[in-house]
Design a protein around this motif. Structure first.
Motif, PDB file in Angstrom:
ATOM      1  N   GLN A   1       0.909  -1.318   0.079  1.00  0.00           N
ATOM      2  CA  GLN A   1       0.011   0.130   0.103  1.00  0.00           C
ATOM      3  C   GLN A   1       0.964   1.065   0.044  1.00  0.00           C
ATOM      4  OE1 GLN A   1      -2.156  -0.738   3.671  1.00  0.00           O
ATOM      5  NE2 GLN A   1      -0.946   0.534   4.952  1.00  0.00           N
ATOM      6  N   LYS A   2       0.290   2.175  -0.484  1.00  0.00           N
ATOM      7  CA  LYS A   2       0.954   3.467  -0.524  1.00  0.00           C
ATOM      8  C   LYS A   2       1.185   4.389   0.693  1.00  0.00           C
ATOM      9  CE  LYS A   2       0.632   4.282  -5.516  1.00  0.00           C
ATOM     10  NZ  LYS A   2       0.069   5.543  -6.635  1.00  0.00           N
ATOM     11  N   LEU A   3       2.323   4.531   1.245  1.00  0.00           N
ATOM     12  CA  LEU A   3       2.192   5.297   2.608  1.00  0.00           C
ATOM     13  C   LEU A   3       2.632   6.826   2.191  1.00  0.00           C
ATOM     14  CD1 LEU A   3       4.550   2.812   4.263  1.00  0.00           C
ATOM     15  CD2 LEU A   3       2.043   3.050   4.606  1.00  0.00           C
ATOM     16  N   SER A   4       2.131   7.676   3.157  1.00  0.00           N
ATOM     17  CA  SER A   4       2.428   8.953   3.025  1.00  0.00           C
ATOM     18  C   SER A   4       3.121   9.602   4.397  1.00  0.00           C
ATOM     19  CB  SER A   4       1.203   9.882   2.843  1.00  0.00           C
ATOM     20  OG  SER A   4       0.289   9.835   3.712  1.00  0.00           O
ATOM     21  N   MET A   5       3.629  10.883   4.251  1.00  0.00           N
ATOM     22  CA  MET A   5       4.277  11.259   5.370  1.00  0.00           C
ATOM     23  C   MET A   5       3.179  11.404   6.676  1.00  0.00           C
ATOM     24  SD  MET A   5       7.569  12.617   5.920  1.00  0.00           S
ATOM     25  CE  MET A   5       7.981  13.427   4.497  1.00  0.00           C
ATOM     26  N   SER A   6       2.194  11.962   6.303  1.00  0.00           N
ATOM     27  CA  SER A   6       0.878  12.100   7.306  1.00  0.00           C
ATOM     28  C   SER A   6       0.658  10.551   8.063  1.00  0.00           C
ATOM     29  CB  SER A   6      -0.090  12.758   6.514  1.00  0.00           C
ATOM     30  OG  SER A   6      -0.778  11.810   5.615  1.00  0.00           O
ATOM     31  N   ASP A   7       0.959   9.699   7.537  1.00  0.00           N
ATOM     32  CA  ASP A   7       0.685   8.286   8.101  1.00  0.00           C
ATOM     33  C   ASP A   7       1.639   8.191   9.523  1.00  0.00           C
ATOM     34  OD1 ASP A   7      -1.223   7.488   6.453  1.00  0.00           O
ATOM     35  OD2 ASP A   7       0.362   6.690   4.862  1.00  0.00           O
ATOM     36  N   PHE A   8       2.596   8.984   9.492  1.00  0.00           N
ATOM     37  CA  PHE A   8       3.523   8.838  10.706  1.00  0.00           C
ATOM     38  C   PHE A   8       3.649  10.132  11.546  1.00  0.00           C
ATOM     39  CE2 PHE A   8       4.634   5.884   7.379  1.00  0.00           C
ATOM     40  CZ  PHE A   8       4.675   4.773   8.026  1.00  0.00           C
ATOM     41  N   LYS A   9       4.200   9.975  12.929  1.00  0.00           N
ATOM     42  CA  LYS A   9       4.331  11.002  13.622  1.00  0.00           C
ATOM     43  C   LYS A   9       5.840  10.893  14.378  1.00  0.00           C
ATOM     44  CE  LYS A   9      -0.255  12.272  13.387  1.00  0.00           C
ATOM     45  NZ  LYS A   9      -0.531  13.263  12.522  1.00  0.00           N
ATOM     46  N   LEU A  10       6.200  10.026  14.147  1.00  0.00           N
ATOM     47  CA  LEU A  10       7.601   9.961  14.807  1.00  0.00           C
ATOM     48  C   LEU A  10       8.747   9.169  13.955  1.00  0.00           C
ATOM     49  CD1 LEU A  10       9.212  10.177  17.696  1.00  0.00           C
ATOM     50  CD2 LEU A  10       8.433   7.799  18.266  1.00  0.00           C
ATOM     51  N   VAL A  11       9.935   9.521  13.768  1.00  0.00           N
ATOM     52  CA  VAL A  11      11.003   8.823  13.451  1.00  0.00           C
ATOM     53  C   VAL A  11      11.921   8.439  14.394  1.00  0.00           C
ATOM     54  CG1 VAL A  11      12.895   8.834  11.836  1.00  0.00           C
ATOM     55  CG2 VAL A  11      10.682   9.739  11.112  1.00  0.00           C
ATOM     56  N   ALA A  12      12.241   7.395  14.758  1.00  0.00           N
ATOM     57  CA  ALA A  12      13.297   6.825  15.786  1.00  0.00           C
ATOM     58  C   ALA A  12      14.449   6.073  15.106  1.00  0.00           C
ATOM     59  CB  ALA A  12      12.527   5.876  16.760  1.00  0.00           C
ATOM     60  N   MET A  13      15.725   6.439  15.366  1.00  0.00           N
ATOM     61  CA  MET A  13      16.701   6.200  14.714  1.00  0.00           C
ATOM     62  C   MET A  13      17.925   5.638  15.781  1.00  0.00           C
ATOM     63  SD  MET A  13      17.000  10.064  13.008  1.00  0.00           S
ATOM     64  CE  MET A  13      16.471  10.686  14.285  1.00  0.00           C
TER      65      MET A  13
END
Length: 282
Positions: free
Chosen positions: A69-81
């Motif tokens: 499925q296509k994902l968009s930036m708005s699907d996420f709230k956090l980037v953990a690295m």
């Protein structure tokens, strides 16, 4: 599903025929993204053909990601690295050990731990013990002389921050470096190990809870809870076996220049392009 194919420099352009062949085999529509990435949409492909495609792309130094499925930036709230060998190019503890003339011994333990062959807490305890007596000024030297951001890290961070996502740096490394990364890159959260220092010398110990795989997972869960979001709204990036537990609870796991055990289990494997390659998937 659709496939995103990415390559550095002229890798994509030089493999136009390969990409066209893959599109023909899979009855897909080619949708260019930018000079380094193209998406093959509405792919018809079974597991065996996908394996063949992955192997051909690997030989051509192209990264290929299959998404249902296509994902968009708005699907996420956090980037953990993860930090070492993910956000930055070095393993800090190996470079600190180099100041003691012990880099080969420490790097060997680091590599075994990242491959999942050695339990992380044990490996960290053994490595830090070898640093006993080193002048603490060595940490600043490593930061000033050797620490560099990974390819694409700056662009990736600026883009996701502009989109309103929060950032978490969670590391089996040390607060000396994560604190500086937090200030330098305007990160929202950090968590890592504390090196014990006495009279300006490293004691060969860490204080407090060791940030191993379980602690990394707990940290992602805690930050998500504080933000009032699901862990499925987090993108998690790492390279070593100690990143797998936090990657598994995420909505999108990204293996960056990672060990085989991590590449095999991640949603996305970026072997050739930079960290900003994740942006082409959103």
């Amino acid at each position: 599903m659709h496939l995103t194919i990415q390559g550095l420099n002229r890798s994509l352009a030089d493999n136009h025929a390969l990409i066209a062949s893959i599109a023909e085999q899979t009855k897909a529509l080619i949708a260019p993204i930018n000079d380094q990435a193209v998406r093959l949409e509405n792919v018809t492909c079974n597991a065996d053909l996908l394996t063949v495609i992955r192997n051909k792309c690997l030989t051509a130094q192209l990264d290929v990601t299959a998404q249902h499925q296509k994902l968009s930036m708005s699907d996420f709230k956090l980037v953990a690295m993860d930090m070492d060998s993910t956000l930055i190019t070095i393993e800090c503890i190996d470079e600190i050990a180099d100041m003691q003339g012990l880099k080969p011994q420490v790097a060997e333990i680091t590599e075994a731990a990242m491959r999942g062959e050695l339990e992380f807490q044990e490996s960290l305890t053994r490595r830090v013990a070898l640093l006993k007596g080193l002048d603490a000024s060595a940490l600043q030297r490593v930061y000033d002389e050797r620490l560099q951001l990974s390819l694409g890290a700056d662009k990736m961070l600026k883009t996701i921050q502009a989109a309103g996502l929060k950032t978490l740096l969670v590391s089996g490394g040390f607060t000396f470096f994560t604190d500086r990364m937090k200030t330098r890159l305007n990160l929202d959260y950090t968590h890592s190990n504390v090196l014990e220092i006495d009279n300006g010398k490293l004691t060969g110990k860490v204080t407090g809870t060791i940030v191993d795989a379980d602690e990394k997972q707990r940290t992602v869960e805690r930050v998500c809870a504080e933000m009032g979001i699901s862990t499925k709204q987090a993108i998690v990036m790492g390279d070593g076996a100690n990143d797998l537990k936090m990657m598994k609870i995420s909505g999108l796991s990204v293996a960056f220049r990672a060990k085989p055990v991590v590449r095999e289990q991640a949603d996305v494997a970026l072997n050739f392009v930079g960290l900003d390659g994740v942006l082409n998937l959103l």
